[in-house]
Design a protein around this motif. Structure first.
Motif, short mmCIF file in Angstrom:
data_model
loop_
_atom_site.label_atom_id
_atom_site.label_comp_id
_atom_site.label_asym_id
_atom_site.label_seq_id
_atom_site.Cartn_x
_atom_site.Cartn_y
_atom_site.Cartn_z
N ASP A 1 76.63 -26.50 65.77
CA ASP A 1 76.23 -25.83 64.53
C ASP A 1 75.73 -26.84 63.50
O ASP A 1 74.79 -26.57 62.75
N LYS A 2 76.38 -28.00 63.45
CA LYS A 2 75.90 -29.05 62.53
C LYS A 2 74.48 -29.45 62.89
O LYS A 2 73.62 -29.61 62.02
N LEU A 3 74.24 -29.63 64.18
CA LEU A 3 72.91 -30.06 64.61
C LEU A 3 71.86 -28.99 64.27
O LEU A 3 70.78 -29.30 63.77
N LEU A 4 72.21 -27.73 64.51
CA LEU A 4 71.27 -26.65 64.16
C LEU A 4 70.97 -26.66 62.67
O LEU A 4 69.83 -26.46 62.25
N LYS A 5 72.00 -26.91 61.86
CA LYS A 5 71.80 -26.93 60.41
C LYS A 5 70.96 -28.13 59.98
O LYS A 5 70.16 -28.04 59.05
N LEU A 6 71.15 -29.26 60.66
CA LEU A 6 70.33 -30.44 60.35
C LEU A 6 68.85 -30.16 60.65
O LEU A 6 67.96 -30.53 59.88
N VAL A 7 68.61 -29.51 61.79
CA VAL A 7 67.23 -29.17 62.17
C VAL A 7 66.64 -28.19 61.16
O VAL A 7 65.50 -28.34 60.71
N GLU A 8 67.44 -27.21 60.77
CA GLU A 8 66.95 -26.20 59.83
C GLU A 8 66.65 -26.84 58.47
O GLU A 8 65.60 -26.57 57.86
N ASN A 9 67.53 -27.72 58.01
CA ASN A 9 67.33 -28.43 56.73
C ASN A 9 66.02 -29.22 56.76
O ASN A 9 65.19 -29.13 55.85
N HIS A 10 65.83 -29.98 57.83
CA HIS A 10 64.65 -30.84 57.95
C HIS A 10 63.35 -30.00 57.98
O HIS A 10 62.40 -30.29 57.25
N ILE A 11 63.35 -28.97 58.82
CA ILE A 11 62.13 -28.16 58.97
C ILE A 11 61.83 -27.37 57.70
O ILE A 11 60.69 -27.27 57.27
N ARG A 12 62.87 -26.85 57.06
CA ARG A 12 62.65 -26.09 55.82
C ARG A 12 62.06 -26.98 54.73
O ARG A 12 61.07 -26.62 54.08
N LEU A 13 62.63 -28.16 54.55
CA LEU A 13 62.14 -29.05 53.49
C LEU A 13 60.73 -29.55 53.80
O LEU A 13 59.86 -29.55 52.93
N LEU A 14 60.51 -29.99 55.03
CA LEU A 14 59.21 -30.56 55.41
C LEU A 14 58.08 -29.54 55.32
O LEU A 14 56.99 -29.83 54.82
N THR A 15 58.34 -28.31 55.80
CA THR A 15 57.26 -27.31 55.78
C THR A 15 57.01 -26.78 54.36
O THR A 15 55.94 -26.26 54.08
N ARG A 16 57.98 -26.93 53.48
CA ARG A 16 57.81 -26.48 52.10
C ARG A 16 56.91 -27.43 51.33
O ARG A 16 56.30 -27.09 50.33
N ASP A 17 56.85 -28.67 51.81
CA ASP A 17 56.13 -29.69 51.05
C ASP A 17 55.45 -30.68 51.99
O ASP A 17 55.73 -31.87 51.97
N GLY B 1 67.92 -39.19 69.29
CA GLY B 1 67.70 -38.98 67.84
C GLY B 1 66.21 -39.07 67.50
O GLY B 1 65.67 -38.24 66.76
N PHE B 2 65.54 -40.07 68.07
CA PHE B 2 64.10 -40.20 67.82
C PHE B 2 63.31 -39.03 68.41
O PHE B 2 62.30 -38.61 67.84
N ALA B 3 63.76 -38.52 69.56
CA ALA B 3 63.08 -37.35 70.14
C ALA B 3 63.16 -36.16 69.17
O ALA B 3 62.17 -35.46 68.94
N ILE B 4 64.35 -35.97 68.60
CA ILE B 4 64.54 -34.85 67.68
C ILE B 4 63.70 -35.04 66.41
O ILE B 4 63.04 -34.11 65.94
N LEU B 5 63.69 -36.26 65.90
CA LEU B 5 62.84 -36.55 64.73
C LEU B 5 61.37 -36.33 65.07
O LEU B 5 60.60 -35.81 64.25
N GLY B 6 60.98 -36.74 66.28
CA GLY B 6 59.58 -36.57 66.70
C GLY B 6 59.18 -35.10 66.74
O GLY B 6 58.11 -34.73 66.26
N ILE B 7 60.03 -34.26 67.30
CA ILE B 7 59.75 -32.82 67.37
C ILE B 7 59.51 -32.27 65.96
O ILE B 7 58.55 -31.55 65.70
N MET B 8 60.41 -32.63 65.04
CA MET B 8 60.35 -32.07 63.68
C MET B 8 59.21 -32.68 62.86
O MET B 8 58.47 -31.98 62.19
N ASN B 9 59.09 -33.99 62.91
CA ASN B 9 58.08 -34.64 62.08
C ASN B 9 56.66 -34.38 62.57
O ASN B 9 55.71 -34.46 61.78
N TRP B 10 56.51 -34.05 63.85
CA TRP B 10 55.18 -33.76 64.38
C TRP B 10 54.57 -32.53 63.71
O TRP B 10 53.36 -32.31 63.73
#
Lengths: 192, 192
Positions: free
Chosen positions: B80-96, B151-160
Protein backbone atom coordinates in the motif's frame (compact mmCIF):
# COMPACT_ATOMS: atom_id res chain seq x y z
CA UNK A 1 42.74 8.13 -40.72
CA UNK A 2 40.32 6.78 -43.23
CA UNK A 3 37.20 8.86 -43.85
CA UNK A 4 34.76 6.34 -42.35
CA UNK A 5 36.65 6.23 -39.03
CA UNK A 6 37.01 9.99 -38.97
CA UNK A 7 33.27 10.30 -39.36
CA UNK A 8 32.61 7.85 -36.53
CA UNK A 9 34.98 9.77 -34.29
CA UNK A 10 33.22 12.98 -35.21
CA UNK A 11 29.78 11.56 -34.38
CA UNK A 12 31.05 10.16 -31.07
CA UNK A 13 32.61 13.45 -30.06
CA UNK A 14 29.54 15.44 -31.06
CA UNK A 15 27.26 13.05 -29.15
CA UNK A 16 29.44 13.32 -26.06
CA UNK A 17 29.28 17.12 -26.13
CA UNK A 18 25.56 17.19 -26.94
CA UNK A 19 24.93 14.91 -23.97
CA UNK A 20 27.18 16.82 -21.59
CA UNK A 21 26.35 20.42 -22.51
CA UNK A 22 23.10 20.06 -24.44
CA UNK A 23 22.65 20.48 -28.19
CA UNK A 24 21.86 24.20 -28.09
CA UNK A 25 24.85 25.07 -25.95
CA UNK A 26 27.31 23.13 -28.14
CA UNK A 27 28.84 24.93 -31.13
CA UNK A 28 30.61 23.57 -34.18
CA UNK A 29 33.73 25.26 -32.78
CA UNK A 30 33.39 23.26 -29.54
CA UNK A 31 33.26 20.06 -31.56
CA UNK A 32 36.26 21.00 -33.70
CA UNK A 33 38.22 21.93 -30.56
CA UNK A 34 37.38 18.62 -28.87
CA UNK A 35 38.60 16.79 -32.00
CA UNK A 36 41.71 18.96 -32.18
CA UNK A 37 41.00 20.02 -35.76
CA UNK A 38 40.08 23.28 -37.50
CA UNK A 39 36.47 24.23 -37.92
CA UNK A 40 37.01 24.37 -41.67
CA UNK A 41 38.17 20.72 -41.68
CA UNK A 42 34.91 19.71 -40.03
CA UNK A 43 33.02 20.89 -43.08
CA UNK A 44 34.55 18.05 -45.10
CA UNK A 45 32.25 15.77 -43.15
CA UNK A 46 29.16 17.77 -42.34
CA UNK A 47 27.52 20.98 -43.42
CA UNK A 48 25.61 21.97 -40.27
CA UNK A 49 25.34 21.10 -36.58
CA UNK A 50 21.87 19.73 -37.19
CA UNK A 51 23.43 17.27 -39.69
CA UNK A 52 25.30 15.76 -36.77
CA UNK A 53 22.21 15.49 -34.61
CA UNK A 54 20.30 13.96 -37.52
CA UNK A 55 22.94 11.31 -38.22
CA UNK A 56 23.46 10.41 -34.57
CA UNK A 57 19.73 10.02 -34.02
CA UNK A 58 19.07 8.19 -37.28
CA UNK A 59 21.84 5.65 -36.62
CA UNK A 60 20.49 4.78 -33.17
CA UNK A 61 16.88 4.53 -34.32
CA UNK A 62 17.79 2.41 -37.33
CA UNK A 63 19.82 -0.07 -35.32
CA UNK A 64 17.08 -0.34 -32.66
CA UNK A 65 14.44 -0.91 -35.32
CA UNK A 66 16.54 -3.35 -37.33
CA UNK A 67 17.16 -5.45 -34.23
CA UNK A 68 13.47 -5.35 -33.34
CA UNK A 69 12.33 -6.39 -36.82
CA UNK A 70 14.67 -9.36 -36.79
CA UNK A 71 13.25 -10.46 -33.45
CA UNK A 72 9.69 -9.93 -34.64
CA UNK A 73 10.00 -12.35 -37.54
CA UNK A 74 11.45 -15.16 -35.42
CA UNK A 75 9.20 -18.05 -34.57
CA UNK A 76 9.19 -17.63 -30.80
CA UNK A 77 6.62 -17.32 -28.00
CA UNK A 78 5.71 -13.68 -27.16
CA UNK A 79 7.56 -13.89 -23.82
CA UNK A 80 10.82 -14.76 -25.55
CA UNK A 81 10.32 -12.07 -28.18
CA UNK A 82 9.74 -9.51 -25.46
CA UNK A 83 12.86 -10.61 -23.57
CA UNK A 84 14.87 -10.31 -26.77
CA UNK A 85 13.47 -6.84 -27.47
CA UNK A 86 14.48 -5.73 -23.97
CA UNK A 87 17.94 -7.26 -24.39
CA UNK A 88 18.41 -5.61 -27.81
CA UNK A 89 17.41 -2.18 -26.47
CA UNK A 90 19.53 -2.35 -23.31
CA UNK A 91 22.58 -3.73 -25.12
CA UNK A 92 22.53 -1.03 -27.80
CA UNK A 93 21.73 1.84 -25.44
CA UNK A 94 24.37 0.97 -22.82
CA UNK A 95 27.00 0.48 -25.55
CA UNK A 96 26.50 4.02 -26.74
CA UNK A 97 25.00 6.15 -24.01
CA UNK A 98 26.06 9.46 -25.55
CA UNK A 99 24.34 8.78 -28.86
CA UNK A 100 21.20 7.33 -27.31
CA UNK A 101 20.93 10.16 -24.79
CA UNK A 102 21.29 12.65 -27.65
CA UNK A 103 18.60 10.95 -29.71
CA UNK A 104 16.22 10.64 -26.75
CA UNK A 105 16.65 14.23 -25.60
CA UNK A 106 17.20 16.30 -28.70
CA UNK A 107 14.97 14.98 -31.48
CA UNK A 108 12.77 18.05 -31.21
CA UNK A 109 15.74 20.29 -32.01
CA UNK A 110 15.76 19.03 -35.63
CA UNK A 111 14.11 20.91 -38.47
CA UNK A 112 10.55 19.79 -39.08
CA UNK A 113 11.17 17.52 -42.08
CA UNK A 114 14.06 15.60 -40.54
CA UNK A 115 12.29 15.45 -37.22
CA UNK A 116 9.27 13.87 -38.86
CA UNK A 117 11.38 11.29 -40.67
CA UNK A 118 12.99 10.20 -37.40
CA UNK A 119 9.78 10.30 -35.38
CA UNK A 120 8.37 7.91 -37.94
CA UNK A 121 11.33 5.54 -37.37
CA UNK A 122 10.71 5.83 -33.63
CA UNK A 123 7.01 5.14 -34.10
CA UNK A 124 7.92 2.07 -36.16
CA UNK A 125 10.07 0.81 -33.33
CA UNK A 126 7.44 1.45 -30.67
CA UNK A 127 4.92 -0.33 -32.89
CA UNK A 128 6.96 -3.55 -32.85
CA UNK A 129 7.02 -3.42 -29.06
CA UNK A 130 3.26 -2.85 -28.82
CA UNK A 131 2.47 -5.55 -31.36
CA UNK A 132 4.54 -8.02 -29.36
CA UNK A 133 2.51 -7.10 -26.27
CA UNK A 134 -0.77 -7.43 -28.19
CA UNK A 135 0.29 -10.76 -29.67
CA UNK A 136 1.06 -12.02 -26.17
CA UNK A 137 -2.34 -10.96 -24.88
CA UNK A 138 -4.08 -12.58 -27.85
CA UNK A 139 -2.23 -15.86 -27.43
CA UNK A 140 -2.95 -15.90 -23.72
CA UNK A 141 0.71 -15.46 -22.77
CA UNK A 142 0.14 -12.08 -21.10
CA UNK A 143 -2.75 -10.75 -19.05
CA UNK A 144 -5.11 -8.15 -20.53
CA UNK A 145 -3.25 -4.83 -20.74
CA UNK A 146 -3.29 -1.56 -22.67
CA UNK A 147 -0.30 -2.02 -24.98
CA UNK A 148 0.18 1.72 -25.34
CA UNK A 149 0.55 2.62 -21.66
CA UNK A 150 2.43 -0.57 -20.85
CA UNK A 151 4.65 -0.06 -23.91
CA UNK A 152 5.59 3.35 -22.54
CA UNK A 153 6.31 1.83 -19.12
CA UNK A 154 8.73 -0.62 -20.71
CA UNK A 155 10.40 2.14 -22.73
CA UNK A 156 10.62 4.24 -19.56
CA UNK A 157 12.38 1.48 -17.64
CA UNK A 158 14.94 1.00 -20.42
CA UNK A 159 15.47 4.59 -21.47
CA UNK A 160 15.85 5.77 -17.89
CA UNK A 161 19.23 4.02 -18.00
CA UNK A 162 20.68 7.10 -19.69
CA UNK A 163 20.08 8.90 -16.39
CA UNK A 164 21.84 6.55 -14.03
CA UNK A 165 23.80 3.81 -15.82
CA UNK A 166 27.60 4.05 -15.56
CA UNK A 167 29.58 1.74 -17.88
CA UNK A 168 31.97 -0.48 -15.94
CA UNK A 169 29.88 -0.13 -12.76
CA UNK A 170 28.27 -2.80 -10.61
CA UNK A 171 25.77 -3.91 -13.27
CA UNK A 172 26.66 -5.31 -16.68
CA UNK A 173 24.26 -4.67 -19.58
CA UNK A 174 23.35 -8.36 -19.60
CA UNK A 175 22.60 -8.31 -15.83
CA UNK A 176 20.31 -5.35 -16.40
CA UNK A 177 18.59 -6.96 -19.37
CA UNK A 178 17.98 -10.04 -17.25
CA UNK A 179 16.64 -8.16 -14.21
CA UNK A 180 14.43 -5.87 -16.26
CA UNK A 181 13.25 -8.62 -18.62
CA UNK A 182 12.24 -10.64 -15.59
CA UNK A 183 10.52 -7.66 -13.91
CA UNK A 184 8.50 -6.96 -17.06
CA UNK A 185 7.50 -10.59 -17.69
CA UNK A 186 6.35 -10.99 -14.09
CA UNK A 187 4.26 -7.83 -14.41
CA UNK A 188 2.56 -9.23 -17.51
CA UNK A 189 2.07 -12.77 -16.27
CA UNK A 190 -1.38 -14.22 -16.58
CA UNK A 191 -2.81 -15.63 -13.39
CA UNK A 192 -3.21 -19.39 -13.69
CA UNK B 1 -1.79 41.13 -8.99
CA UNK B 2 -0.41 40.21 -5.64
CA UNK B 3 3.29 39.36 -5.49
CA UNK B 4 2.80 35.67 -4.65
CA UNK B 5 0.59 35.08 -7.71
CA UNK B 6 2.93 37.05 -9.92
CA UNK B 7 5.76 34.81 -8.82
CA UNK B 8 3.78 31.65 -9.55
CA UNK B 9 2.92 32.95 -12.99
CA UNK B 10 6.57 33.74 -13.58
CA UNK B 11 7.69 30.24 -12.56
CA UNK B 12 5.00 28.63 -14.74
CA UNK B 13 5.95 30.70 -17.76
CA UNK B 14 9.66 30.05 -17.27
CA UNK B 15 9.05 26.30 -16.85
CA UNK B 16 6.95 26.21 -20.01
CA UNK B 17 9.70 27.92 -22.03
CA UNK B 18 12.46 25.81 -20.46
CA UNK B 19 10.56 22.69 -21.37
CA UNK B 20 9.72 23.81 -24.89
CA UNK B 21 13.01 25.42 -25.95
CA UNK B 22 15.46 24.07 -23.38
CA UNK B 23 17.03 26.03 -20.52
CA UNK B 24 20.10 27.17 -22.46
CA UNK B 25 18.14 28.44 -25.42
CA UNK B 26 15.70 30.46 -23.25
CA UNK B 27 16.69 34.00 -22.29
CA UNK B 28 15.36 36.29 -19.59
CA UNK B 29 14.05 38.45 -22.45
CA UNK B 30 12.04 35.50 -23.81
CA UNK B 31 10.47 35.04 -20.39
CA UNK B 32 9.66 38.74 -20.01
CA UNK B 33 8.16 38.78 -23.52
CA UNK B 34 6.00 35.73 -22.79
CA UNK B 35 4.74 37.44 -19.63
CA UNK B 36 4.16 40.72 -21.49
CA UNK B 37 6.32 42.69 -19.05
CA UNK B 38 9.64 44.53 -19.26
CA UNK B 39 12.85 42.72 -18.51
CA UNK B 40 13.55 45.24 -15.77
CA UNK B 41 10.26 44.35 -14.04
CA UNK B 42 11.33 40.71 -13.93
CA UNK B 43 14.22 41.65 -11.69
CA UNK B 44 11.76 42.50 -8.91
CA UNK B 45 11.23 38.78 -8.58
CA UNK B 46 14.48 37.12 -9.53
CA UNK B 47 18.10 38.07 -10.05
CA UNK B 48 19.23 35.46 -12.59
CA UNK B 49 17.84 32.83 -14.95
CA UNK B 50 19.39 30.13 -12.80
CA UNK B 51 17.31 31.45 -9.88
CA UNK B 52 14.24 30.42 -11.82
CA UNK B 53 15.56 26.95 -12.58
CA UNK B 54 16.55 26.55 -8.94
CA UNK B 55 13.14 27.54 -7.61
CA UNK B 56 11.21 25.44 -10.11
CA UNK B 57 13.31 22.38 -9.36
CA UNK B 58 13.34 22.88 -5.61
CA UNK B 59 9.55 23.25 -5.45
CA UNK B 60 8.97 20.01 -7.33
CA UNK B 61 11.53 18.02 -5.34
CA UNK B 62 10.23 19.33 -2.03
CA UNK B 63 6.63 18.47 -2.77
CA UNK B 64 7.59 14.99 -4.00
CA UNK B 65 9.68 14.36 -0.89
CA UNK B 66 7.10 15.79 1.49
CA UNK B 67 4.41 13.51 0.05
CA UNK B 68 6.74 10.53 0.25
CA UNK B 69 7.71 11.18 3.87
CA UNK B 70 4.07 11.41 4.89
CA UNK B 71 3.38 8.06 3.23
CA UNK B 72 6.47 6.52 4.80
CA UNK B 73 5.32 7.20 8.35
CA UNK B 74 1.86 5.72 7.86
CA UNK B 75 1.15 2.34 9.36
CA UNK B 76 0.47 0.46 6.16
CA UNK B 77 1.70 -2.73 4.45
CA UNK B 78 4.59 -2.14 2.00
CA UNK B 79 2.35 -2.81 -1.01
CA UNK B 80 0.00 0.00 0.00
CA UNK B 81 2.89 2.36 0.71
CA UNK B 82 4.34 1.65 -2.70
CA UNK B 83 0.97 2.25 -4.40
CA UNK B 84 0.67 5.55 -2.55
CA UNK B 85 4.19 6.58 -3.56
CA UNK B 86 3.36 5.87 -7.20
CA UNK B 87 0.09 7.76 -6.92
CA UNK B 88 1.80 10.76 -5.26
CA UNK B 89 4.49 10.91 -7.95
CA UNK B 90 2.12 10.55 -10.92
CA UNK B 91 -0.43 13.02 -9.51
CA UNK B 92 2.17 15.72 -8.88
CA UNK B 93 4.08 15.20 -12.13
CA UNK B 94 1.01 15.17 -14.39
CA UNK B 95 -0.38 18.26 -12.66
CA UNK B 96 2.70 20.24 -13.54
CA UNK B 97 4.47 18.66 -16.49
CA UNK B 98 6.44 21.80 -17.39
CA UNK B 99 7.99 22.12 -13.96
CA UNK B 100 8.71 18.43 -13.57
CA UNK B 101 10.20 18.17 -17.06
CA UNK B 102 12.41 21.15 -16.26
CA UNK B 103 13.60 19.64 -12.99
CA UNK B 104 14.21 16.22 -14.53
CA UNK B 105 16.10 17.55 -17.54
CA UNK B 106 17.97 20.60 -16.39
CA UNK B 107 19.28 19.99 -12.87
CA UNK B 108 22.82 19.76 -14.21
CA UNK B 109 22.58 23.29 -15.60
CA UNK B 110 22.63 24.73 -12.05
CA UNK B 111 25.78 26.04 -10.42
CA UNK B 112 27.55 23.39 -8.39
CA UNK B 113 26.36 24.43 -4.91
CA UNK B 114 22.69 24.69 -5.83
CA UNK B 115 22.90 21.55 -7.90
CA UNK B 116 24.29 19.64 -4.93
CA UNK B 117 21.55 20.90 -2.63
CA UNK B 118 18.87 19.69 -5.03
CA UNK B 119 20.57 16.40 -5.84
CA UNK B 120 20.54 15.73 -2.13
CA UNK B 121 16.77 16.36 -2.04
CA UNK B 122 16.40 13.99 -4.99
CA UNK B 123 18.55 11.36 -3.27
CA UNK B 124 16.35 11.71 -0.18
CA UNK B 125 13.29 11.05 -2.27
CA UNK B 126 14.80 8.06 -4.05
CA UNK B 127 15.86 6.71 -0.64
CA UNK B 128 12.25 6.61 0.58
CA UNK B 129 11.31 4.61 -2.51
CA UNK B 130 14.17 2.14 -2.03
CA UNK B 131 13.50 1.75 1.68
CA UNK B 132 9.89 0.92 0.91
CA UNK B 133 11.08 -1.77 -1.49
CA UNK B 134 13.56 -3.14 1.06
CA UNK B 135 10.93 -3.13 3.80
CA UNK B 136 8.63 -5.12 1.50
CA UNK B 137 11.33 -7.70 0.81
CA UNK B 138 12.15 -8.00 4.51
CA UNK B 139 8.53 -8.46 5.51
CA UNK B 140 8.02 -11.04 2.77
CA UNK B 141 5.61 -8.84 0.83
CA UNK B 142 7.90 -8.58 -2.22
CA UNK B 143 10.21 -11.11 -3.82
CA UNK B 144 14.01 -10.70 -3.47
CA UNK B 145 15.09 -7.76 -5.62
CA UNK B 146 17.89 -5.20 -5.89
CA UNK B 147 16.15 -2.06 -4.59
CA UNK B 148 18.50 0.21 -6.51
CA UNK B 149 17.91 -1.17 -10.02
CA UNK B 150 14.22 -1.79 -9.38
CA UNK B 151 13.88 1.67 -7.82
CA UNK B 152 15.24 3.16 -11.04
CA UNK B 153 12.82 1.03 -13.09
CA UNK B 154 9.91 2.46 -11.11
CA UNK B 155 11.23 6.01 -11.48
CA UNK B 156 11.70 5.38 -15.20
CA UNK B 157 8.08 4.25 -15.65
CA UNK B 158 6.76 7.34 -13.86
CA UNK B 159 9.16 9.96 -15.15
CA UNK B 160 8.77 8.79 -18.75
CA UNK B 161 5.31 10.37 -18.56
CA UNK B 162 6.91 13.73 -19.31
CA UNK B 163 7.70 12.31 -22.76
CA UNK B 164 4.28 11.15 -23.79
CA UNK B 165 1.53 12.22 -21.37
CA UNK B 166 -0.95 14.78 -22.70
CA UNK B 167 -3.27 16.37 -20.11
CA UNK B 168 -6.90 15.92 -21.03
CA UNK B 169 -6.11 12.88 -23.18
CA UNK B 170 -7.43 9.34 -22.98
CA UNK B 171 -5.79 8.56 -19.61
CA UNK B 172 -6.46 10.42 -16.38
CA UNK B 173 -3.65 10.67 -13.82
CA UNK B 174 -5.58 8.34 -11.52
CA UNK B 175 -6.02 5.75 -14.33
CA UNK B 176 -2.28 5.85 -14.92
CA UNK B 177 -1.47 5.56 -11.22
CA UNK B 178 -3.74 2.54 -11.04
CA UNK B 179 -2.33 0.80 -14.13
CA UNK B 180 1.28 1.47 -13.20
CA UNK B 181 0.80 0.70 -9.51
CA UNK B 182 -0.71 -2.62 -10.53
CA UNK B 183 2.07 -3.36 -13.05
CA UNK B 184 4.75 -2.68 -10.42
CA UNK B 185 3.08 -4.71 -7.64
CA UNK B 186 2.64 -7.68 -9.99
CA UNK B 187 6.30 -7.48 -10.94
CA UNK B 188 7.30 -7.58 -7.26
CA UNK B 189 4.85 -10.26 -6.14
CA UNK B 190 6.25 -13.14 -4.21
CA UNK B 191 5.39 -16.56 -5.59
CA UNK B 192 3.12 -18.41 -3.18
Amino acid sequence: MEKKNREEELLNTAAKLFRMKGYDATSISDIAAALGIRKSSLYHYISTKSDLLYRISKDTLEELLQGALEIKKQDLPPQDKLLKLVENHIRLLTRDLDRYATMLRELDSLEEEKRRELVSLRDGYERVLRETLQEGVKEGAFREIDSKIIGFAILGIMNWLIRWYKPGGAYSPSDLAKVYGDFILKALEKKK
